[in-house]
Design a protein around this motif. Structure first.
Motif, PDB file in Angstrom:
ATOM      1  N   MET A  62       0.830  -1.207   0.000  1.00 14.69           N
ATOM      2  CA  MET A  62       0.000   0.000   0.000  1.00 14.69           C
ATOM      3  C   MET A  62       0.865   1.259   0.000  1.00 14.69           C
ATOM      4  O   MET A  62       0.553   2.239  -0.682  1.00 14.69           O
ATOM      5  CB  MET A  62      -0.944  -0.009   1.199  1.00 14.69           C
ATOM      6  N   ARG A  63       1.956   1.223   0.731  1.00 19.74           N
ATOM      7  CA  ARG A  63       2.853   2.390   0.752  1.00 19.74           C
ATOM      8  C   ARG A  63       3.471   2.610  -0.629  1.00 19.74           C
ATOM      9  O   ARG A  63       3.575   3.753  -1.093  1.00 19.74           O
ATOM     10  CB  ARG A  63       3.944   2.195   1.810  1.00 19.74           C
ATOM     11  N   GLN A  64       3.859   1.521  -1.299  1.00 22.46           N
ATOM     12  CA  GLN A  64       4.419   1.645  -2.644  1.00 22.46           C
ATOM     13  C   GLN A  64       3.399   2.232  -3.611  1.00 22.46           C
ATOM     14  O   GLN A  64       3.722   3.117  -4.412  1.00 22.46           O
ATOM     15  CB  GLN A  64       4.864   0.272  -3.156  1.00 22.46           C
ATOM     16  N   VAL A  65       2.174   1.714  -3.555  1.00 20.43           N
ATOM     17  CA  VAL A  65       1.122   2.202  -4.453  1.00 20.43           C
ATOM     18  C   VAL A  65       0.872   3.687  -4.203  1.00 20.43           C
ATOM     19  O   VAL A  65       0.729   4.475  -5.147  1.00 20.43           O
ATOM     20  CB  VAL A  65      -0.169   1.384  -4.271  1.00 20.43           C
ATOM     21  N   MET A  66       0.804   4.076  -2.921  1.00 15.84           N
ATOM     22  CA  MET A  66       0.597   5.476  -2.563  1.00 15.84           C
ATOM     23  C   MET A  66       1.701   6.351  -3.141  1.00 15.84           C
ATOM     24  O   MET A  66       1.430   7.420  -3.710  1.00 15.84           O
ATOM     25  CB  MET A  66       0.535   5.617  -1.044  1.00 15.84           C
ATOM     26  N   HIS A  67       2.948   5.923  -2.996  1.00 17.87           N
ATOM     27  CA  HIS A  67       4.069   6.711  -3.492  1.00 17.87           C
ATOM     28  C   HIS A  67       4.041   6.833  -5.013  1.00 17.87           C
ATOM     29  O   HIS A  67       4.322   7.896  -5.564  1.00 17.87           O
ATOM     30  CB  HIS A  67       5.390   6.082  -3.065  1.00 17.87           C
ATOM     31  N   GLU A  68       3.717   5.742  -5.694  1.00 17.47           N
ATOM     32  CA  GLU A  68       3.778   5.745  -7.156  1.00 17.47           C
ATOM     33  C   GLU A  68       2.626   6.522  -7.776  1.00 17.47           C
ATOM     34  O   GLU A  68       2.712   6.971  -8.916  1.00 17.47           O
ATOM     35  CB  GLU A  68       3.813   4.311  -7.689  1.00 17.47           C
ATOM     36  N   ALA A  69       1.532   6.695  -7.026  1.00 12.91           N
ATOM     37  CA  ALA A  69       0.330   7.317  -7.604  1.00 12.91           C
ATOM     38  C   ALA A  69       0.572   8.724  -8.196  1.00 12.91           C
ATOM     39  O   ALA A  69       0.142   8.983  -9.320  1.00 12.91           O
ATOM     40  CB  ALA A  69      -0.802   7.305  -6.587  1.00 12.91           C
ATOM     41  N   PRO A  70       1.169   9.693  -7.489  1.00 11.38           N
ATOM     42  CA  PRO A  70       1.527   9.722  -6.076  1.00 11.38           C
ATOM     43  C   PRO A  70       0.395  10.329  -5.254  1.00 11.38           C
ATOM     44  O   PRO A  70      -0.445  11.072  -5.768  1.00 11.38           O
ATOM     45  CB  PRO A  70       2.746  10.655  -6.071  1.00 11.38           C
ATOM     46  N   GLY A  71       0.373   9.997  -3.951  1.00 17.33           N
ATOM     47  CA  GLY A  71      -0.630  10.550  -3.069  1.00 17.33           C
ATOM     48  C   GLY A  71      -0.108  10.637  -1.655  1.00 17.33           C
ATOM     49  O   GLY A  71       1.047  10.268  -1.384  1.00 17.33           O
ATOM     50  N   VAL A  72      -0.955  11.116  -0.768  1.00 19.75           N
ATOM     51  CA  VAL A  72      -0.571  11.284   0.639  1.00 19.75           C
ATOM     52  C   VAL A  72      -1.326  10.323   1.547  1.00 19.75           C
ATOM     53  O   VAL A  72      -1.178  10.365   2.761  1.00 19.75           O
ATOM     54  CB  VAL A  72      -0.804  12.734   1.112  1.00 19.75           C
ATOM     55  N   GLY A  73      -2.124   9.452   0.958  1.00 15.62           N
ATOM     56  CA  GLY A  73      -2.847   8.463   1.737  1.00 15.62           C
ATOM     57  C   GLY A  73      -3.440   7.420   0.818  1.00 15.62           C
ATOM     58  O   GLY A  73      -3.651   7.663  -0.375  1.00 15.62           O
ATOM     59  N   LEU A  74      -3.690   6.246   1.366  1.00 17.02           N
ATOM     60  CA  LEU A  74      -4.330   5.177   0.611  1.00 17.02           C
ATOM     61  C   LEU A  74      -5.040   4.270   1.597  1.00 17.02           C
ATOM     62  O   LEU A  74      -4.456   3.855   2.603  1.00 17.02           O
ATOM     63  CB  LEU A  74      -3.310   4.373  -0.203  1.00 17.02           C
TER      64      LEU A  74
END
Length: 226
Positions: A62-74
């Motif tokens: 989930m942290r990887q997906v959040m970073h790649e999106a990029p976003g500040v939460g998921l």
């Protein structure tokens, strides 16, 4: 207006199956978009459906997906997982003027389970907000400026923590996801803009230009979870 949000019918076996499929995949999972049932149901409270190893690995993905999106939460429902789990992190370097107006400060990585928030005081702040599950859109949302968050850590510890400003907005946005609520449920819908039109006409640290040009107020709107 109060609306009833349906509770997920997914049991522990269903959740494990979805998670194992994500953990065994060769690529990162996609972020599901508005219309997916997991985004419109109250997610199951975490009560041991996953082993500690599964939970830790899922949090890492989930942290990887959040970073790649990029976003500040998921939130887990954004990966189609009806479980009350979210990850938060805001390390973006933003314009100092905008950061000051939005009361935005860095948020260290945090994984939360079964979160609940309550406003602290009566102050509210209105800003444009977007979502990785509503690609290409954003709208103005009025939210409490300060909240108290109660949650479990991945190791099972019960925590309470106060958040203010933009951090409080992130906390509320992600916790809402776990209750089947999207930001558009709370938004001033006349403010709804595509990212391109926002950049062309309304991009500023605050919302005064958009409020005048699009004809909306900055007060609370949308549904209640009570």
């Amino acid at each position: 207006m109060t609306q009833t949000v349906p509770q997920t019918t997914a049991g522990a076996d269903d959740i494990q199956e979805i998670v194992e499929r994500i953990l065994s995949a060769a690529a990162l999972p996609p972020i599901v978009q508005a219309g997916h049932p997991a985004l419109r149901q109250r997610a199951a409270e975490f009560d041991g459906q996953l082993s500690r190893d599964q939970l830790d690995r899922l949090i890492g993905i989930m942290r990887q997906v959040m970073h790649e999106a990029p976003g500040v939460g998921l939130a887990a429902p954004q990966l189609g997982i009806p479980l009350q789990l979210a990850v938060l992190e805001d390390q973006f370097d933003v314009d100092p003027e905008a950061a000051a107006l939005r009361n935005r400060s860095p948020l260290e990585f945090l994984a939360i389970l079964n979160p609940r928030y309550a406003p602290l005081g009566t102050g509210r702040a209105s800003f444009y907000e977007g979502c990785l599950s509503l690609n290409g859109l954003q709208a103005v949302v009025a939210r409490p400026e300060s909240v108290l968050l109660e949650y479990l850590t991945p190791d099972g510890a019960a925590e309470q923590r106060e958040f203010v400003g933009w951090q409080a907005r992130i906390v509320q946005h992600e916790t809402d996801h776990l209750n089947g609520v999207l930001y558009i449920d709370r938004a001033q819908l006349r403010s709804l803009s595509s990212n391109a039109e926002y950049a062309a006409h309304w991009a500023e640290a605050g919302i005064s230009k958009a409020r005048e040009g699009l004809g909306f107020d900055a007060g609370p709107a949308g549904i209640s979870l009570d």
